[in-house]
Design a protein around this motif. Structure first.
Motif, PDB file in Angstrom:
ATOM      1  N   SER A 146     -24.732 -53.734  70.217  1.00 44.94           N
ATOM      2  CA  SER A 146     -23.677 -54.711  70.464  1.00 44.94           C
ATOM      3  C   SER A 146     -24.287 -56.003  70.970  1.00 44.94           C
ATOM      4  O   SER A 146     -25.413 -56.032  71.475  1.00 44.94           O
ATOM      5  N   PRO A 165     -23.455 -58.660  63.469  1.00 51.40           N
ATOM      6  CA  PRO A 165     -22.147 -58.096  63.818  1.00 51.40           C
ATOM      7  C   PRO A 165     -21.511 -57.418  62.616  1.00 51.40           C
ATOM      8  O   PRO A 165     -21.646 -57.884  61.480  1.00 51.40           O
ATOM      9  N   THR A 183     -13.875 -62.806  67.308  1.00 51.66           N
ATOM     10  CA  THR A 183     -15.087 -62.150  67.769  1.00 51.66           C
ATOM     11  C   THR A 183     -15.354 -62.669  69.176  1.00 51.66           C
ATOM     12  O   THR A 183     -14.768 -63.666  69.604  1.00 51.66           O
ATOM     13  N   THR A 184     -16.244 -62.020  69.898  1.00 54.25           N
ATOM     14  CA  THR A 184     -16.508 -62.479  71.259  1.00 54.25           C
ATOM     15  C   THR A 184     -17.193 -63.840  71.266  1.00 54.25           C
ATOM     16  O   THR A 184     -17.124 -64.565  72.257  1.00 54.25           O
ATOM     17  N   ARG A 185     -17.851 -64.216  70.183  1.00 56.37           N
ATOM     18  CA  ARG A 185     -18.501 -65.523  70.119  1.00 56.37           C
ATOM     19  C   ARG A 185     -17.500 -66.666  70.082  1.00 56.37           C
ATOM     20  O   ARG A 185     -17.845 -67.808  70.390  1.00 56.37           O
ATOM     21  N   ASP A 198     -19.343 -57.631  70.568  1.00 57.38           N
ATOM     22  CA  ASP A 198     -19.340 -57.490  69.112  1.00 57.38           C
ATOM     23  C   ASP A 198     -20.251 -56.330  68.723  1.00 57.38           C
ATOM     24  O   ASP A 198     -21.454 -56.347  69.017  1.00 57.38           O
ATOM     25  N   GLU A 199     -19.682 -55.326  68.086  1.00 60.69           N
ATOM     26  CA  GLU A 199     -20.512 -54.220  67.598  1.00 60.69           C
ATOM     27  C   GLU A 199     -21.460 -54.748  66.525  1.00 60.69           C
ATOM     28  O   GLU A 199     -21.080 -55.605  65.717  1.00 60.69           O
ATOM     29  N   SER A 200     -22.674 -54.255  66.523  1.00 59.97           N
ATOM     30  CA  SER A 200     -23.686 -54.724  65.571  1.00 59.97           C
ATOM     31  C   SER A 200     -24.220 -53.562  64.752  1.00 59.97           C
ATOM     32  O   SER A 200     -24.062 -52.390  65.108  1.00 59.97           O
ATOM     33  N   TRP A 247     -15.588 -56.978  76.481  1.00 57.46           N
ATOM     34  CA  TRP A 247     -15.614 -56.949  75.025  1.00 57.46           C
ATOM     35  C   TRP A 247     -17.005 -57.333  74.545  1.00 57.46           C
ATOM     36  O   TRP A 247     -17.682 -58.184  75.157  1.00 57.46           O
ATOM     37  N   THR A 262     -16.411 -55.442  64.176  1.00 62.87           N
ATOM     38  CA  THR A 262     -15.635 -54.668  65.151  1.00 62.87           C
ATOM     39  C   THR A 262     -15.934 -55.148  66.562  1.00 62.87           C
ATOM     40  O   THR A 262     -17.090 -55.407  66.907  1.00 62.87           O
ATOM     41  N   ILE A 263     -14.895 -55.276  67.376  1.00 59.53           N
ATOM     42  CA  ILE A 263     -15.067 -55.544  68.800  1.00 59.53           C
ATOM     43  C   ILE A 263     -14.981 -54.223  69.550  1.00 59.53           C
ATOM     44  O   ILE A 263     -14.059 -53.426  69.328  1.00 59.53           O
ATOM     45  N   THR A 266      -7.595 -55.079  66.581  1.00 57.49           N
ATOM     46  CA  THR A 266      -7.361 -56.524  66.462  1.00 57.49           C
ATOM     47  C   THR A 266      -6.336 -56.863  65.375  1.00 57.49           C
ATOM     48  O   THR A 266      -6.257 -57.999  64.932  1.00 57.49           O
TER      49      THR A 266
END
Length: 392
Positions: free
Chosen positions: A322, A351, A383-385, A336-338, A334, A354-355, A370
């Motif tokens: 993540s 990424p 996304t968290t970014r 971002d899944e990677s 939260w 998926t969060i 989401t």
């Protein structure tokens, strides 16, 4: 108008060319030499439009984010961080922040500053800047706005503070152009962030001239634009929840191993941890007790780590791949899944869309639903970014 169409139009509209002053050598070194009075708001049409499903009365549990490749902000209810719900979207806005309360947003679009009231739906232009920013950030009370104009490749980059009370604009410095360049796969690469008390401004920029002037990492006093602290090897700052203490990474000579330091109003840096292995996208917990950050393993893959500021002990918090952790509630992160990839210059992961939600009281990582965060078919998922502010 369907907001999906709004997003599409915002994404493909032309961005006005930013302008910058051409400072003399004295002005480049002396911030007070470039203090000017900005024009007051004009009667020109204000493009921002606020759309809310209902008047917003929430006092906590909101996040503000920017839809990717658009000029649209979304307001999400994250009282249930596993099932966020879109409350409002503001079109004709490039960045913003909650100010004074969860129901008030300060935002900018081109050279215009404005406010939006989520309870009444009223949108007002408040100020006109002397130049068009390429990026900008508000202080927590909305009284100050830091921004950059120009570009670092061809024309050079100027950084300013604008004070809304008296419409005063102060150029902090000018950076000479460095030519074409790429970017590293870690971050953040660019930070203009006010301290919670509004007395200082963190300025970190990855792409500086090789001369070392200006340095990569600086902290300015907002009262007069003077430099409180600077360090060319500093990077990746994160403010404490109150006051004006910033934690930051000091690059070492061996890859991503370095030191974690802090600096406060005195301008004297202090070591927090003498050795830390990578320290990307840091965020301080709302209670100030810990730092969370993205750290890479030996294969260059990102994981969630935490540092207890009392014991100075660091530990991996999640086995999931993540990136970019952000506190969205006082107890939920939260990220971002990677997924691993052969991404070339983009690194060893990317990424996957998926969060993940990580609760600091447990060890579970749960995918976030989401499905109710986009205001129309075709709108990009958050996304968290893209998170620009959180109101706990």
């Amino acid at each position: 108008m369907c907001v999906a169409a709004v997003l599409a139009l915002a994404g493909c509209s032309a961005t006005p060319t930013a302008t910058r002053p051409t400072p003399s050598a004295a002005q480049t070194l002396n911030p007070s030499a470039t203090t000017t009075e900005a024009p007051s708001p004009t009667g020109a049409a204000f493009p921002a439009q606020l759309n809310c499903n209902r008047p917003v009365s929430a006092t906590h549990g909101l996040i503000l984010f920017e839809y990717a490749d658009s000029s649209v902000l979304g307001v999400l209810d994250v009282s249930d961080p596993l099932k966020p719900n879109l409350l409002c979207w503001l079109s004709g806005a490039k960045g913003g922040r909650f100010v004074q309360s969860a129901g008030q947003i300060a935002f900018w679009f081109d050279e215009k500053l404005g406010t939006a009231d989520l309870a009444t739906g009223k949108v007002v232009q408040t100020d006109t800047l002397p130049a068009v920013p390429i990026e900008g950030f508000f202080s927590g009370d909305g009284a100050q706005f830091a921004y950059r104009t120009g570009d670092d490749t061809n024309t050079g980059l100027a950084t300013h503070i604008y004070r809304r009370a008296d419409h005063r604009d102060q150029a902090l410095y000018f950076q000479a152009p460095i030519g074409g360049h790429g970017g590293p796969p870690y971050g953040p690469q660019d930070q203009l962030v006010f301290s919670p008390d509004g007395k200082e401004l963190l300025d970190y920029y990855e792409f500086r001239p090789l001369s070392g002037t200006p340095p990569h990492f600086m902290v300015f006093r907002t009262t007069d634009g003077s430099v409180a602290f600077q360090l060319d090897s500093g990077a990746f700052g994160a403010w404490s929840p109150t006051g004006s203490i910033v934690y930051f990474f000091v690059r070492g000579e061996q890859g991503f191993t370095g030191e974690l330091d802090s600096v406060g109003p005195s301008g004297q840096a202090q070591a927090v941890v003498n050795a830390i292995n990578s320290f990307f996208w840091p965020s301080v917990a709302p209670d100030g007790a810990r730092l969370v950050y993205e750290a890479w393993d030996s294969a260059g893959l990102p994981h969630l780590w935490g540092l207890d500021l009392a014991t100075k002990s660091a530990a991996q918090l999640s086995t999931k791949l993540s990136s970019k952790p952000v506190f969205v509630t006082r107890s939920t992160i939260w990220m971002d899944e990677s997924k691993a990839c052969d991404c070339g210059l983009g690194g060893a992961s990317m990424p996957d869309g998926t969060i993940l939600a990580h609760n600091v009281t447990g060890a579970t990582d749960t995918p976030v639903d989401t499905s109710r965060t986009a205001p129309g078919v075709g709108a990009p998922q958050p996304t968290t970014r893209e998170i620009v502010d959180v109101w706990y």
